[in-house]
Design an enzyme around this catalytic site. Sequence first.
Site, mmCIF file in Angstrom:
data_model
loop_
_atom_site.group_PDB
_atom_site.id
_atom_site.type_symbol
_atom_site.label_atom_id
_atom_site.label_comp_id
_atom_site.label_asym_id
_atom_site.label_seq_id
_atom_site.Cartn_x
_atom_site.Cartn_y
_atom_site.Cartn_z
ATOM 1 N N ASP A 126 0.856 -1.187 0.000
ATOM 2 C CA ASP A 126 0.000 0.000 0.000
ATOM 3 C C ASP A 126 0.886 1.229 0.000
ATOM 4 O O ASP A 126 1.945 1.235 0.644
ATOM 5 C CB ASP A 126 -0.908 0.021 1.240
ATOM 6 C CG ASP A 126 -2.026 -1.008 1.168
ATOM 7 O OD1 ASP A 126 -2.441 -1.364 0.050
ATOM 8 O OD2 ASP A 126 -2.499 -1.428 2.232
ATOM 9 N N ASP A 144 -6.896 -1.594 -4.511
ATOM 10 C CA ASP A 144 -7.946 -1.243 -3.552
ATOM 11 C C ASP A 144 -8.916 -0.226 -4.150
ATOM 12 O O ASP A 144 -10.134 -0.332 -3.974
ATOM 13 C CB ASP A 144 -7.338 -0.659 -2.268
ATOM 14 C CG ASP A 144 -6.427 -1.631 -1.552
ATOM 15 O OD1 ASP A 144 -6.606 -2.856 -1.712
ATOM 16 O OD2 ASP A 144 -5.534 -1.155 -0.824
#
Length: 167
Positions: A126, A144
């Site tokens: 991330d 995401d």
Amino acid sequence: MTGHRARWTGLVVAAGVLLADQATKFAILDHYGVAGECRRILDPVILTPFLNLILTCNAGVSFGLFAAGSATMIWVLAGVAVAIVGGLLVWLWRINRVFPALAIGLVIGGALGNVIDRVRYHSVVDFIDFHVDGWHFATFNAADAAISCGVALLLLDSLFGPRESPK
């Protein structure tokens, strides 16, 4: 012919999301000099007053929930995601409209991108840090974002899309 077009739209979108996701993750890992592994590095690349790049490694699912503390849990989470992708592929093959096929493609591509990370790095890479006035949203990635947009589009389609007449 519409079903064929819808399927191909979903598959092309899934492939595009998967490629974009993996390319952006490779770029961020390369930027921080840790290509081939995921390590938390909180040295931000400031893009705008509300958007930074910060490398984090999410061992859980959304927002770090159900963090994988063991190798078994990593494979369980990857297996669940692959099973969901399988179900989404069945759904994609059964629909005849392009809009939901596009949405399903977003979810499939994003899910596969995160599965690759989970297997490769034992966590999900991330790096997008959205923030406003000291408040930071959970760090996320392109996969995401695609999953969230795909789910939102599926919800919109279920609420406002065309209705099939009862048979």
